[in-house]
Design a protein around this motif. Structure first.
Motif, PDB file in Angstrom:
ATOM      1  N   LYS A 125      -3.952  19.535  -4.172  1.00 33.62           N
ATOM      2  CA  LYS A 125      -3.548  20.456  -5.232  1.00 33.62           C
ATOM      3  C   LYS A 125      -3.706  19.816  -6.612  1.00 33.62           C
ATOM      4  N   VAL A 126      -3.815  18.489  -6.631  1.00 31.63           N
ATOM      5  CA  VAL A 126      -3.980  17.755  -7.888  1.00 31.63           C
ATOM      6  C   VAL A 126      -5.456  17.485  -8.171  1.00 31.63           C
ATOM      7  N   ILE A 127      -6.158  17.004  -7.141  1.00 33.32           N
ATOM      8  CA  ILE A 127      -7.532  16.522  -7.316  1.00 33.32           C
ATOM      9  C   ILE A 127      -8.247  16.571  -5.977  1.00 33.32           C
ATOM     10  N   HIS A 128      -9.587  16.539  -6.021  1.00 29.62           N
ATOM     11  CA  HIS A 128     -10.369  16.467  -4.789  1.00 29.62           C
ATOM     12  C   HIS A 128     -11.125  15.142  -4.756  1.00 29.62           C
ATOM     13  N   THR A 129     -11.187  14.520  -3.567  1.00 26.62           N
ATOM     14  CA  THR A 129     -11.909  13.264  -3.400  1.00 26.62           C
ATOM     15  C   THR A 129     -12.835  13.358  -2.195  1.00 26.62           C
ATOM     16  N   ASN A 130     -13.505  12.229  -1.879  1.00 29.86           N
ATOM     17  CA  ASN A 130     -14.415  12.166  -0.741  1.00 29.86           C
ATOM     18  C   ASN A 130     -13.691  11.945   0.592  1.00 29.86           C
ATOM     19  N   TRP A 131     -12.370  11.801   0.564  1.00 37.22           N
ATOM     20  CA  TRP A 131     -11.622  11.451   1.766  1.00 37.22           C
ATOM     21  C   TRP A 131     -10.478  12.420   1.999  1.00 37.22           C
ATOM     22  N   ASP A 132      -9.897  12.363   3.209  1.00 37.73           N
ATOM     23  CA  ASP A 132      -8.665  13.106   3.457  1.00 37.73           C
ATOM     24  C   ASP A 132      -7.582  12.560   2.529  1.00 37.73           C
ATOM     25  N   GLN A 133      -6.673  13.435   2.121  1.00 36.68           N
ATOM     26  CA  GLN A 133      -5.793  13.089   1.005  1.00 36.68           C
ATOM     27  C   GLN A 133      -4.309  13.119   1.356  1.00 36.68           C
ATOM     28  N   ASP A 138      -6.531   4.379  -5.612  1.00 36.09           N
ATOM     29  CA  ASP A 138      -7.506   5.267  -4.979  1.00 36.09           C
ATOM     30  C   ASP A 138      -6.905   6.664  -5.049  1.00 36.09           C
ATOM     31  N   LYS A 139      -7.583   7.554  -5.728  1.00 38.02           N
ATOM     32  CA  LYS A 139      -7.012   8.878  -5.990  1.00 38.02           C
ATOM     33  C   LYS A 139      -6.908   9.758  -4.748  1.00 38.02           C
ATOM     34  N   ASP A 140      -7.391   9.271  -3.584  1.00 37.20           N
ATOM     35  CA  ASP A 140      -7.152  10.054  -2.371  1.00 37.20           C
ATOM     36  C   ASP A 140      -5.681  10.028  -1.961  1.00 37.20           C
ATOM     37  N   VAL A 183       0.869  -1.183   0.000  1.00 40.53           N
ATOM     38  CA  VAL A 183       0.000   0.000   0.000  1.00 40.53           C
ATOM     39  C   VAL A 183       0.901   1.227   0.000  1.00 40.53           C
ATOM     40  N   LEU A 184       0.838   1.999  -1.087  1.00 44.91           N
ATOM     41  CA  LEU A 184       1.771   3.102  -1.309  1.00 44.91           C
ATOM     42  C   LEU A 184       1.125   4.462  -1.060  1.00 44.91           C
ATOM     43  N   GLY A 185       1.847   5.334  -0.338  1.00 47.54           N
ATOM     44  CA  GLY A 185       1.435   6.729  -0.217  1.00 47.54           C
ATOM     45  C   GLY A 185       0.619   7.070   1.003  1.00 47.54           C
ATOM     46  N   ILE A 186       0.643   6.216   2.034  1.00 46.86           N
ATOM     47  CA  ILE A 186      -0.180   6.450   3.227  1.00 46.86           C
ATOM     48  C   ILE A 186       0.339   7.651   4.023  1.00 46.86           C
ATOM     49  N   THR A 187      -0.537   8.597   4.298  1.00 45.54           N
ATOM     50  CA  THR A 187      -0.234   9.656   5.272  1.00 45.54           C
ATOM     51  C   THR A 187      -1.212   9.620   6.439  1.00 45.54           C
ATOM     52  N   SER A 188      -2.194   8.747   6.380  1.00 47.22           N
ATOM     53  CA  SER A 188      -3.211   8.642   7.418  1.00 47.22           C
ATOM     54  C   SER A 188      -2.596   8.176   8.739  1.00 47.22           C
ATOM     55  N   HIS A 189      -3.096   8.728   9.830  1.00 47.24           N
ATOM     56  CA  HIS A 189      -2.641   8.312  11.152  1.00 47.24           C
ATOM     57  C   HIS A 189      -3.267   6.990  11.578  1.00 47.24           C
ATOM     58  N   ASP A 216      -7.720  -1.326 -11.309  1.00 51.47           N
ATOM     59  CA  ASP A 216      -8.951  -0.583 -11.036  1.00 51.47           C
ATOM     60  C   ASP A 216      -8.602   0.812 -10.554  1.00 51.47           C
ATOM     61  N   ILE A 217      -9.560   1.712 -10.696  1.00 51.09           N
ATOM     62  CA  ILE A 217      -9.393   3.110 -10.275  1.00 51.09           C
ATOM     63  C   ILE A 217     -10.641   3.529  -9.511  1.00 51.09           C
ATOM     64  N   THR A 218     -10.417   4.142  -8.353  1.00 53.70           N
ATOM     65  CA  THR A 218     -11.515   4.653  -7.549  1.00 53.70           C
ATOM     66  C   THR A 218     -11.102   6.015  -6.987  1.00 53.70           C
ATOM     67  N   GLY A 219     -11.980   6.620  -6.207  1.00 57.41           N
ATOM     68  CA  GLY A 219     -11.676   7.938  -5.652  1.00 57.41           C
ATOM     69  C   GLY A 219     -12.436   9.064  -6.321  1.00 57.41           C
ATOM     70  N   GLU A 220     -13.527   8.726  -7.027  1.00 57.99           N
ATOM     71  CA  GLU A 220     -14.346   9.768  -7.652  1.00 57.99           C
ATOM     72  C   GLU A 220     -15.087  10.570  -6.583  1.00 57.99           C
ATOM     73  N   LEU A 221     -15.647  11.671  -7.006  1.00 54.58           N
ATOM     74  CA  LEU A 221     -16.428  12.535  -6.120  1.00 54.58           C
ATOM     75  C   LEU A 221     -17.916  12.314  -6.323  1.00 54.58           C
ATOM     76  N   SER A 222     -18.620  12.086  -5.237  1.00 56.50           N
ATOM     77  CA  SER A 222     -20.082  12.059  -5.303  1.00 56.50           C
ATOM     78  C   SER A 222     -20.642  12.425  -3.937  1.00 56.50           C
ATOM     79  N   ILE A 223     -21.812  13.014  -3.941  1.00 59.07           N
ATOM     80  CA  ILE A 223     -22.470  13.408  -2.696  1.00 59.07           C
ATOM     81  C   ILE A 223     -23.459  12.312  -2.311  1.00 59.07           C
ATOM     82  N   TRP A 224     -23.365  11.874  -1.077  1.00 59.96           N
ATOM     83  CA  TRP A 224     -24.176  10.740  -0.628  1.00 59.96           C
ATOM     84  C   TRP A 224     -24.617  10.936   0.806  1.00 59.96           C
TER      85      TRP A 224
END
Length: 290
Positions: free
Chosen positions: A207-215, A200-202, A124-130, A238-246
């Motif tokens: 500055k690159v993109i906006h998603t439904n999660w912290d990035q 997952d694009k989060d 899993v690459l790119g984790i900044t989550s605590h 596969d690709i995920t991380g799109e924006l939708s209101i739910w």
């Protein structure tokens, strides 16, 4: 050339030429964020009937559906085995290896993948989550980490504590995204194992993109450089991380979403941000295309 698939849960993926669209909007509320194992198996049965034998990159909509990657990876069991395994490489700002007592959800699916006999390792690459910090370690599923089947590649989160319990190799920390990607690709250089790539694009900077999660902190070129380096080995993606209101219909999912502090998406921003997402999808798809 294989054509891409759009699993249309939330109508967030823009138009993609030659894509096969599978309408799963009736499953949006049931599957989104998390569901029982029974519901997950029911959806799996329907998905198996809808997917063609061969296809290209799968778009799944919001990152709230990232657990569907498990179903797509499981399909590869007929082509690979413990003697002929694959690696799973996940770009994500979160480990997606957290404990979830009520079935499976978008933050718990990685441990299931790591347990598959034909998967040699999950990165899993790119984790900044605590989520991988000391205060949240008890929430992670430990088994794949101790079994050396899962590695976290992280930035901007203190994981020095992991060495004290023998998990130094499973918790890799880097000072910059460039260093992280360079180190990962260097280690992959001599591997010939096939790769399943999940994005997952989060994992990308706001500055690159906006998603439904912290990035996270990655830039588009980090994804493209990785795809270029591994392209001859990528067998599915596969690709995920799109924006939708739910707004979840069930109070429990509303509670979980609030606990995870998912950012509120203003309707006024939605269209422009989705257009930027769409352009990035086309860029990634072009890079992944044979």
């Amino acid at each position: 050339m294989t054509y891409p698939i759009i699993l249309n849960f939330d109508q967030s993926v823009g138009e993609i030429n030659n894509a096969k669209i599978i309408d799963v909007t009736q499953w949006q509320d049931t599957i989104r964020f998390g569901c029982s194992e029974k519901k997950f198996c029911q959806f799996k049965a329907e998905l198996q009937q809808s997917l063609p034998e061969h296809f290209g990159t799968v778009f799944m909509g919001s990152g709230d559906y990232h657990h569907i990657s498990l179903l797509l990876i499981e399909r590869l069991a007929k082509h690979y085995s413990a003697d002929n395994p694959i690696q799973v490489i996940v770009f994500d700002n979160h480990p997606d290896n957290m404990r979830y007592l009520f079935g499976i959800h978008c933050g718990s699916w990685v441990s299931y993948v790591a347990s598959l006999p034909f998967v040699s390792h999950v990165h899993v690459l790119g984790i900044t989550s605590h989520d991988i910090g000391l205060s949240h370690f008890w929430e992670n599923r430990w088994k794949p980490l101790f079994q050396k089947k899962l590695t976290y590649w992280s930035l901007d989160v203190n994981v020095s504590w992991a060495k004290k319990i023998g998990l130094g190799q499973a918790f890799r920390h880097f000072s910059t995204p460039d260093d992280l990607i360079a180190s990962f690709l260097s280690e992959q250089y001599h591997s010939a194992e096939p790769v399943y790539l999940s994005i997952d694009k989060d994992v990308l900077s706001e500055k690159v993109i906006h998603t439904n999660w912290d990035q996270g902190q990655l830039q588009t070129y980090h994804l493209l450089d990785t795809i270029t380096s591994l392209k001859q080995r990528i067998v599915a993606s596969d690709i995920t991380g799109e924006l939708s209101i739910w707004q979840p219909s069930h109070w429990f999912k509303r509670l979980l979403s609030s606990l995870d502090k998912q950012p509120t998406i203003e309707a006024d921003n939605l269209h422009n941000w989705q257009q930027a997402q769409h352009q990035l999808n086309l860029t990634l798809l072009k890079a992944l295309s044979v």
